[in-house]
Design a protein around this motif. Structure first.
Motif, mmCIF file in Angstrom:
data_model
loop_
_atom_site.group_PDB
_atom_site.id
_atom_site.type_symbol
_atom_site.label_atom_id
_atom_site.label_comp_id
_atom_site.label_asym_id
_atom_site.label_seq_id
_atom_site.Cartn_x
_atom_site.Cartn_y
_atom_site.Cartn_z
ATOM 1 N N ILE A 1 18.189 7.538 13.479
ATOM 2 C CA ILE A 1 17.051 7.931 12.664
ATOM 3 C C ILE A 1 16.787 6.836 11.641
ATOM 4 N N SER A 2 15.531 6.431 11.534
ATOM 5 C CA SER A 2 15.125 5.457 10.518
ATOM 6 C C SER A 2 14.359 6.187 9.424
ATOM 7 N N ILE A 3 14.830 6.053 8.203
ATOM 8 C CA ILE A 3 14.201 6.735 7.071
ATOM 9 C C ILE A 3 13.831 5.708 6.013
ATOM 10 N N SER A 4 12.577 5.777 5.578
ATOM 11 C CA SER A 4 12.106 4.943 4.477
ATOM 12 C C SER A 4 11.424 5.829 3.443
ATOM 13 N N SER A 5 11.625 5.499 2.185
ATOM 14 C CA SER A 5 10.915 6.147 1.089
ATOM 15 C C SER A 5 10.126 5.080 0.344
ATOM 16 N N GLY A 6 9.231 5.538 -0.535
ATOM 17 C CA GLY A 6 8.467 4.536 -1.279
ATOM 18 C C GLY A 6 7.497 5.162 -2.239
ATOM 19 N N ILE A 7 6.592 4.317 -2.699
ATOM 20 C CA ILE A 7 5.565 4.719 -3.654
ATOM 21 C C ILE A 7 4.281 3.991 -3.291
ATOM 22 N N ASP A 8 3.152 4.698 -3.360
ATOM 23 C CA ASP A 8 1.862 4.136 -2.954
ATOM 24 C C ASP A 8 0.939 4.065 -4.170
ATOM 25 N N ASN A 9 0.348 2.883 -4.378
ATOM 26 C CA ASN A 9 -0.627 2.671 -5.466
ATOM 27 C C ASN A 9 -0.062 3.054 -6.824
ATOM 28 N N PHE A 10 1.082 2.465 -7.148
ATOM 29 C CA PHE A 10 1.709 2.674 -8.445
ATOM 30 C C PHE A 10 1.357 1.489 -9.333
ATOM 31 N N ALA A 11 0.557 1.752 -10.373
ATOM 32 C CA ALA A 11 0.024 0.671 -11.215
ATOM 33 C C ALA A 11 0.866 0.495 -12.465
ATOM 34 N N PHE A 12 1.163 -0.764 -12.794
ATOM 35 C CA PHE A 12 1.889 -1.083 -14.016
ATOM 36 C C PHE A 12 1.393 -2.413 -14.544
ATOM 37 N N MET A 13 1.652 -2.647 -15.833
ATOM 38 C CA MET A 13 1.025 -3.778 -16.512
ATOM 39 C C MET A 13 1.859 -4.178 -17.722
ATOM 40 N N LYS A 14 1.815 -5.461 -18.036
ATOM 41 C CA LYS A 14 2.285 -5.904 -19.345
ATOM 42 C C LYS A 14 1.239 -6.836 -19.936
ATOM 43 N N SER A 15 1.087 -6.764 -21.254
ATOM 44 C CA SER A 15 -0.007 -7.469 -21.912
ATOM 45 C C SER A 15 0.372 -8.872 -22.363
ATOM 46 N N THR A 16 1.612 -9.269 -22.126
ATOM 47 C CA THR A 16 2.061 -10.623 -22.452
ATOM 48 C C THR A 16 3.325 -10.907 -21.637
ATOM 49 N N ALA B 1 -0.851 -7.401 -14.192
ATOM 50 C CA ALA B 1 -0.988 -6.012 -13.772
ATOM 51 C C ALA B 1 -1.143 -5.946 -12.266
ATOM 52 N N THR B 2 -0.640 -4.870 -11.679
ATOM 53 C CA THR B 2 -0.736 -4.698 -10.243
ATOM 54 C C THR B 2 -0.715 -3.227 -9.897
ATOM 55 N N SER B 3 -1.154 -2.914 -8.697
ATOM 56 C CA SER B 3 -1.053 -1.568 -8.131
ATOM 57 C C SER B 3 -0.198 -1.685 -6.873
ATOM 58 N N MET B 4 1.054 -1.333 -6.980
ATOM 59 C CA MET B 4 2.068 -1.662 -5.975
ATOM 60 C C MET B 4 2.182 -0.599 -4.887
ATOM 61 N N VAL B 5 2.333 -1.071 -3.656
ATOM 62 C CA VAL B 5 2.792 -0.237 -2.553
ATOM 63 C C VAL B 5 4.176 -0.756 -2.184
ATOM 64 N N ALA B 6 5.197 0.081 -2.303
ATOM 65 C CA ALA B 6 6.574 -0.341 -2.035
ATOM 66 C C ALA B 6 7.254 0.678 -1.136
ATOM 67 N N THR B 7 8.066 0.172 -0.220
ATOM 68 C CA THR B 7 8.902 1.038 0.620
ATOM 69 C C THR B 7 10.298 0.458 0.672
ATOM 70 N N TRP B 8 11.300 1.338 0.717
ATOM 71 C CA TRP B 8 12.687 0.903 0.853
ATOM 72 C C TRP B 8 13.338 1.671 1.990
ATOM 73 N N LYS B 9 14.133 0.961 2.778
ATOM 74 C CA LYS B 9 14.756 1.522 3.979
ATOM 75 C C LYS B 9 16.180 1.953 3.664
ATOM 76 N N TRP B 10 16.477 3.177 4.053
ATOM 77 C CA TRP B 10 17.808 3.729 3.793
ATOM 78 C C TRP B 10 18.784 3.322 4.893
ATOM 79 N N SER B 11 19.926 2.778 4.480
ATOM 80 C CA SER B 11 21.024 2.500 5.416
ATOM 81 C C SER B 11 22.133 3.531 5.272
ATOM 82 N N GLY B 12 22.086 4.323 4.224
ATOM 83 C CA GLY B 12 23.041 5.406 4.003
ATOM 84 C C GLY B 12 22.349 6.497 3.217
#
Length: 284
Positions: free
Chosen positions: A138-153, A177-188
């Motif tokens: 079984i291959s399992i991945s979790s993540g976050i879609d369109n998560f926006a973060f920013m720093k002003s300097t 600033a960005t709107s991130m799509v990230a996924t991570w694959k579980w090995s355990g």
């Protein structure tokens, strides 16, 4: 035929204000609409523009008032802005100013508010993908879609390729600033998926917020390294980050400086930065 009513103005005037008090920054991103009523009927009926203020001028005044009032609440800012048109143009009888705010929430680490790093309020959608083959793993991945973060300097872009097509100037102090799509694959399997997912996201944000960024590429790689170090149950992490651009407004024509205080938010076109960081080469 009589002209019954008329008004005009400027819509979708997007402005980011950064209010600086020492190391602490407060940000306010607004989408402004300004509508004027007054002695403008002859522009409609007689092709007479002599009393009519250009809509581009209406937009410029938004930016000037933003620079002069970086710390005001949206309510106070809109009042000051409306009064500016009345004070400047006697032919204006009434002004309507409306704003929609994009809310950025300050990040905290170890219960200490960070001075210049933020996440978008009401932000991101957690994702899961499971792939199963009969008789196979079984291959399992979790993540976050369109998560926006920013720093002003604490972000820059320097020492890049410059040629006849290059127009962007180098800088060592910009909004990142960005709107991130990230996924991570579980090995355990972790002790708890939600808690571990929160630890991964928290690790990514802490590296981004608390270290200088030489580029989005630089930050992403170090964020991926830190996530893998923090959570041994994941084997790789993939991040795709479109830039959310904030363009510094040139206010010199109005006799004003702009020390990274007023920006034009824009999302098209945008840089697209992607990478995968894995524990072993070839693991992807």
């Amino acid at each position: 035929m009589p002209l019954i009513t008329n008004r005009y103005g400027k819509g979708r005037v997007r402005v980011m204000r950064v209010h600086r008090e020492g190391e602490r920054h407060d940000v306010s991103q607004l989408d402004i609409k300004v509508m004027l009523e007054g002695e403008f009927a002859r522009t409609f009926t007689h092709a007479d523009n002599s009393l009519t203020v250009s809509t581009d001028t209406i937009k410029n005044i938004v930016n000037v008032v933003a620079r002069e009032n970086t710390g005001l609440s949206p309510e106070d800012f809109c009042q000051v802005l409306a009064q500016k048109y009345l004070d400047t143009y006697p032919q204006v009888a009434s002004v309507s100013v409306s704003s929609h705010e994009t809310r950025w929430k300050r990040l905290s680490f170890d219960d200490k508010p960070h001075p210049h790093s933020f996440v978008l309020d009401g932000n991101g959608r957690p994702t899961v993908e499971v792939a199963v083959k009969r008789g196979g793993p079984i291959s399992i991945s979790s993540g976050i879609d369109n998560f926006a973060f920013m720093k002003s300097t604490q972000s820059g872009w320097e020492n890049y390729v410059k040629d006849g097509y290059t127009t962007i100037p180098p800088t060592n102090d910009r909004i990142c600033a960005t709107s991130m799509v990230a996924t991570w694959k579980w090995s355990g399997k972790p002790a708890d998926y939600p808690t571990t997912n929160a630890r991964i996201l928290g690790t990514l944000l802490e590296v981004f917020a608390t270290t200088y960024s030489w580029s989005v590429q630089d930050s992403l790689y170090r964020m991926g390294e830190a996530a893998l170090a923090a959570v041994p149950e994941i084997s790789e992490i993939n991040m795709a980050c479109p830039n959310m651009h904030f363009i510094l407004m040139n206010l010199s024509a109005f006799g004003l400086d702009n020390n990274n205080q007023v920006f034009l938010p824009t999302d098209e076109p945008h840089g697209q930065i992607e990478c995968t960081v894995a524990r072993e080469y070839g693991a992807v």
